[in-house]
Design a protein around this motif. Structure first.
Motif, PDB file in Angstrom:
ATOM      1  N   UNK A 109      -2.076 -25.650 -27.511  1.00  0.00           N
ATOM      2  CA  UNK A 109      -1.813 -25.235 -26.131  1.00  0.00           C
ATOM      3  C   UNK A 109      -1.804 -26.452 -25.219  1.00  0.00           C
ATOM      4  N   UNK A 110      -0.874 -26.455 -24.301  1.00  0.00           N
ATOM      5  CA  UNK A 110      -0.805 -27.500 -23.280  1.00  0.00           C
ATOM      6  C   UNK A 110      -1.058 -26.830 -21.938  1.00  0.00           C
ATOM      7  N   UNK A 111      -2.219 -27.126 -21.371  1.00  0.00           N
ATOM      8  CA  UNK A 111      -2.571 -26.588 -20.059  1.00  0.00           C
ATOM      9  C   UNK A 111      -2.082 -27.548 -18.991  1.00  0.00           C
ATOM     10  N   UNK A 112      -1.384 -27.019 -18.006  1.00  0.00           N
ATOM     11  CA  UNK A 112      -0.940 -27.809 -16.869  1.00  0.00           C
ATOM     12  C   UNK A 112      -1.553 -27.186 -15.623  1.00  0.00           C
ATOM     13  N   UNK A 113      -2.338 -27.986 -14.935  1.00  0.00           N
ATOM     14  CA  UNK A 113      -3.030 -27.498 -13.741  1.00  0.00           C
ATOM     15  C   UNK A 113      -2.189 -27.809 -12.504  1.00  0.00           C
ATOM     16  N   UNK A 114      -2.108 -26.831 -11.627  1.00  0.00           N
ATOM     17  CA  UNK A 114      -1.272 -26.922 -10.418  1.00  0.00           C
ATOM     18  C   UNK A 114      -2.135 -26.913  -9.166  1.00  0.00           C
ATOM     19  N   UNK A 115      -1.815 -27.658  -8.175  1.00  0.00           N
ATOM     20  CA  UNK A 115      -0.622 -28.492  -8.029  1.00  0.00           C
ATOM     21  C   UNK A 115      -0.785 -29.928  -8.535  1.00  0.00           C
ATOM     22  N   UNK A 116      -1.946 -30.287  -9.087  1.00  0.00           N
ATOM     23  CA  UNK A 116      -2.199 -31.691  -9.444  1.00  0.00           C
ATOM     24  C   UNK A 116      -1.345 -32.181 -10.618  1.00  0.00           C
ATOM     25  N   UNK A 117      -0.881 -31.251 -11.467  1.00  0.00           N
ATOM     26  CA  UNK A 117      -0.122 -31.595 -12.681  1.00  0.00           C
ATOM     27  C   UNK A 117      -0.997 -32.242 -13.759  1.00  0.00           C
ATOM     28  N   UNK A 118      -2.329 -32.111 -13.644  1.00  0.00           N
ATOM     29  CA  UNK A 118      -3.200 -32.598 -14.723  1.00  0.00           C
ATOM     30  C   UNK A 118      -2.874 -31.814 -15.984  1.00  0.00           C
ATOM     31  N   UNK A 119      -2.868 -32.515 -17.091  1.00  0.00           N
ATOM     32  CA  UNK A 119      -2.522 -31.901 -18.370  1.00  0.00           C
ATOM     33  C   UNK A 119      -3.691 -32.010 -19.335  1.00  0.00           C
ATOM     34  N   UNK A 120      -3.967 -30.927 -20.037  1.00  0.00           N
ATOM     35  CA  UNK A 120      -5.032 -30.890 -21.041  1.00  0.00           C
ATOM     36  C   UNK A 120      -4.467 -30.219 -22.292  1.00  0.00           C
ATOM     37  N   UNK A 121      -4.674 -30.869 -23.434  1.00  0.00           N
ATOM     38  CA  UNK A 121      -4.256 -30.299 -24.717  1.00  0.00           C
ATOM     39  C   UNK A 121      -5.450 -29.616 -25.377  1.00  0.00           C
ATOM     40  N   UNK A 122      -5.218 -28.423 -25.895  1.00  0.00           N
ATOM     41  CA  UNK A 122      -6.242 -27.649 -26.594  1.00  0.00           C
ATOM     42  C   UNK A 122      -5.675 -27.196 -27.937  1.00  0.00           C
ATOM     43  N   UNK A 123      -6.509 -27.273 -28.975  1.00  0.00           N
ATOM     44  CA  UNK A 123      -6.147 -26.670 -30.255  1.00  0.00           C
ATOM     45  C   UNK A 123      -7.174 -25.585 -30.531  1.00  0.00           C
ATOM     46  N   UNK A 124      -6.678 -24.389 -30.733  1.00  0.00           N
ATOM     47  CA  UNK A 124      -7.552 -23.262 -31.040  1.00  0.00           C
ATOM     48  C   UNK A 124      -7.963 -23.399 -32.497  1.00  0.00           C
ATOM     49  N   UNK A 125      -9.255 -23.623 -32.696  1.00  0.00           N
ATOM     50  CA  UNK A 125      -9.777 -23.845 -34.037  1.00  0.00           C
ATOM     51  C   UNK A 125     -10.414 -22.612 -34.622  1.00  0.00           C
ATOM     52  N   UNK A 126     -11.065 -22.795 -35.737  1.00  0.00           N
ATOM     53  CA  UNK A 126     -11.712 -21.671 -36.430  1.00  0.00           C
ATOM     54  C   UNK A 126     -12.904 -21.126 -35.651  1.00  0.00           C
ATOM     55  N   UNK A 127     -13.647 -22.010 -34.993  1.00  0.00           N
ATOM     56  CA  UNK A 127     -14.860 -21.577 -34.305  1.00  0.00           C
ATOM     57  C   UNK A 127     -14.705 -21.497 -32.791  1.00  0.00           C
ATOM     58  N   UNK A 128     -13.832 -22.348 -32.232  1.00  0.00           N
ATOM     59  CA  UNK A 128     -13.661 -22.376 -30.778  1.00  0.00           C
ATOM     60  C   UNK A 128     -12.426 -23.197 -30.430  1.00  0.00           C
ATOM     61  N   UNK A 129     -12.196 -23.370 -29.148  1.00  0.00           N
ATOM     62  CA  UNK A 129     -11.095 -24.207 -28.676  1.00  0.00           C
ATOM     63  C   UNK A 129     -11.570 -25.654 -28.613  1.00  0.00           C
ATOM     64  N   UNK A 130     -10.700 -26.576 -29.055  1.00  0.00           N
ATOM     65  CA  UNK A 130     -11.060 -27.993 -29.075  1.00  0.00           C
ATOM     66  C   UNK A 130     -10.194 -28.781 -28.108  1.00  0.00           C
ATOM     67  N   UNK A 131     -10.843 -29.600 -27.323  1.00  0.00           N
ATOM     68  CA  UNK A 131     -10.186 -30.474 -26.364  1.00  0.00           C
ATOM     69  C   UNK A 131      -9.658 -31.693 -27.110  1.00  0.00           C
TER      70      UNK A 131
END
Length: 137
Positions: free
Chosen positions: A53-75
């Motif tokens: 997942x690629x999260x894009x925060x508005x309006x700043x356009x900050x981007x965060x990548x997440x991979x949904x793993x077996x136990x939780x979401x990983x940054x």
């Protein structure tokens, strides 16, 4: 060049080719399996299951990548070769491995365009970052 840099360079080269072709070839899959073993296989599964997942925060356009793993979401921070998973802390940091499967998955997903984009308001950034950075036992 240290072996870890060679492996990262191989992944980068294959991702570049995959970006141009729009797919991973059998040759790519064989090379990545030889290089990363189960880490690649887990990464490829995550990509095919659209768990990147690629999260894009508005309006700043900050981007965060997440991979949904077996136990939780990983940054995942691709520019820093960082992941918040245990494998990163225990094996990558101790130089027993070069990349965790979440980092490999993010690179593959980005190069193939196989990720979901999620747009959120900037007001949620701090809350979500706290959640993604949370250590679980």
């Amino acid at each position: 060049m240290p072996e870890s840099r060679l492996e990262i360079k191989r992944l980068e080269a294959i991702c570049g080719e995959a970006r141009l072709k729009g797919e991973l070839t059998e040759k790519h899959i064989a090379s990545l399996t030889e290089t990363f073993g189960s880490r690649f296989l887990n990464a490829w599964k995550a990509v095919k299951e659209r768990r990147v997942k690629k999260y894009i925060f508005k309006p700043s356009e900050r981007t965060v990548w997440i991979v949904v793993g077996r136990r939780r979401d990983y940054l995942v921070m691709p520019a820093a070769n960082f992941c918040s998973c245990d494998d990163f802390y225990y094996n990558v940091m101790d130089e027993k491995a070069y990349l965790c499967y979440h980092l490999i998955a993010q690179r593959l997903a980005e190069s193939l365009g196989l990720f979901d984009i999620i747009e959120e308001d900037d007001s949620l950034y701090d809350t979500l970052m706290r959640e993604w950075k949370k250590v679980t036992s």
